[in-house]
Design an enzyme around this catalytic site. Structure first.
Site, short mmCIF file in Angstrom:
data_model
loop_
_atom_site.label_atom_id
_atom_site.label_comp_id
_atom_site.label_asym_id
_atom_site.label_seq_id
_atom_site.Cartn_x
_atom_site.Cartn_y
_atom_site.Cartn_z
N HIS A 126 0.86 -1.18 0.00
CA HIS A 126 0.00 0.00 0.00
C HIS A 126 0.90 1.23 0.00
O HIS A 126 1.97 1.23 0.61
CB HIS A 126 -0.85 0.09 1.27
N ASP A 321 -5.20 -13.38 -2.72
CA ASP A 321 -4.53 -13.01 -1.47
C ASP A 321 -4.62 -14.22 -0.54
O ASP A 321 -5.61 -14.42 0.16
CB ASP A 321 -5.21 -11.79 -0.83
#
Length: 461
Positions: A126, A321
């Site tokens: 991120h 994920d």
């Protein structure tokens, strides 16, 4: 429950010397060498691979090519072990707990040493996890540029590539009512500016995907929510992202990650089918695929492999994920996947669709709060990688031997000819089907034999 923040002495920071980690050649995981493949190792030897051999060929490709393992930066290098009832427990020797560029650089260097010693080829991050957020957008972007330059240098040096980047549009207080679905156009604009920069750095670092996770894109109460307006604004946001991606020449795949709840009561990207319906309704299904997180799937009340299978069935599975949760807890625990049966079912789908590239298996996982040793960072990933390697081999054998496929094919054989084929092709009519029943009489229901199929699967795992 305590309502005050821990002091530096309570977190372990404050008096330690971090300067020894500032040099480019500093070693962060001393005493730990590159993890090796040792298939004959003892049960309690957990710092080696027992099943994952990167170069081993399975169904025409290497394990490394099929699995495309990736380490996430946020949990692995920003996770502290803190929870609503306790202070941080994961105190890393290089991390002084500050929000400075110097500390961010140390974290990144530690991460690339970890990737290299673990032997993975991909990572994910991120924007706000790798670089400090500034007081203004300009300052935040400047901080990002500094860290991205270092990331580019480390990627070149190690050969590790960026599986995907994403923007944190949920943590800052400005996003408490959402980002692209926010009732404030000003906040919507800020989120757009943040993603603009995110796409630019993704291109610079050669990311092969870019993920959108709508953690705050939803509602807590319908009393103050205009659902269609929020969904329309969200779709328009994605359309802007597609347009800017094309404008700057970013070739990575755009992905949306479903989740039903947490932190909002209801999130618009509830599960794979919800996202697929949203994308098709707004004409975005050619530009986006789905990044499935199995722990999110189980939160939606589905089986572990459900969203992987459903996304793949519609040609929309882009990446995974790879984590799991504790069903008895009922919330997003982001544990490392160690269940071989779950991994087998996921890899069976990946094999059936011909691979997961340009996506991969990104370990969006965090070690337990009580797993405080640096070795635990390695052991957790090794165990999960071995689990998926076993799952890959089991899935390959299932497909090669064709036992399950034979039974499934037989179960649907009535659609291969006659009236069944016309139904399958969409050419049958109600009138024809009525005549078919009058001629052939009442049908006889056949056993689904669920236990039989489960027993066959157990043979392979």
């Amino acid at each position: 429950m305590s309502s005050f923040a821990p002091t530096s002495s309570e977190t372990g920071a404050g008096s330690k010397d971090y300067t020894r980690f500032n040099s480019a050649d500093a070693e962060f995981f001393q005493g730990i060498s590159r993890i090796e493949y040792k298939p004959d190792s003892k049960p309690d030897e957990t710092m080696c691979y027992k099943h994952y051999s990167a170069s081993q060929v399975v169904k025409g490709r290497t394990m490394e090519e099929w699995l495309r393992f990736s380490v996430c930066f946020w949990h692995t290098f920003r996770g502290t072990g803190a929870d609503p009832f306790g202070f941080p427990t994961l105190i890393r020797p290089w991390d002084d707990g500050s929000n400075t560029i110097e500390n961010a650089k140390r974290r990144l260097r530690a991460a690339f040493e970890f990737f290299t010693k673990l032997g993975v080829k991909y990572w994910a991050f991120h924007d706000r996890d790798v670089a400090p957020e500034g007081a203004t957008l300009e300052e935040s972007n400047k901080n990002l540029d500094v860290i991205v330059d270092l990331a580019q240098e480390l990627q070149t040096k190690t050969g590790v590539k960026l599986l995907w980047a994403t923007c944190n549009l949920f943590a800052h207080p400005r996003y408490m009512n959402g980002a692209a679905s926010n009732p404030s156009a000003h906040i919507f604009a800020y989120a757009a500016a943040q993603v603009k920069k995110g796409l630019e750095i993704a291109k610079k670092l050669g990311a092969v995907n870019f993920v959108f996770w709508g953690g705050r894109e939803g509602y807590h109460t319908l009393l103050n929510t205009k659902v269609l307006s929020e969904l329309t604004h969200l779709a328009n946001f994605f359309k802007m992202a597609v347009a800017y991606k094309k404008k700057i020449g970013f070739t990575g795949q755009l992905l949306i990650e479903p989740k039903p709840k947490e932190p909002t009561k209801h999130q618009y990207d509830y599960d794979a089918m919800t996202v697929i319906g949203f994308l098709k309704h707004f004409g975005l299904d050619k530009d986006f695929k789905i990044n499935v997180e199995p722990n999110h799937t189980t939160l939606a009340g589905h089986s572990y492999e459900h969203d992987v299978v459903m996304s793949s069935a519609f040609g929309m599975l882009g990446s995974i994920d790879s984590n799991t949760g504790s069903p008895d807890l009922g919330w997003d625990t982001d544990q490392f996947p160690m269940d071989i049966k779950n991994c087998t079912l996921v890899m069976k789908t990946v094999l059936e669709q011909g691979g997961i590239a340009p996506g991969g298996l990104n370990f969006d996982c965090k070690v337990r709060r009580e797993s405080t040793d640096l070795r635990d960072m390695f052991i957790s990933h090794i165990g999960a990688m071995d689990s998926f390697a076993r799952g890959l081999k089991a899935a390959a054998k299932i497909l090669e031997e064709g036992v399950l496929e034979k039974y499934v094919k037989a179960r649907y054989s009535s659609y291969e000819s006659g009236i069944g084929k016309k139904i399958d092709e969409g050419t049958a009519t109600f009138e024809e089907l009525e005549e078919f029943i009058k001629k052939n009489g009442n049908p006889v229901a056949e056993s689904g034999q669920q236990e039989h199929y489960e027993s066959v699967l157990n043979y392979y795992v």
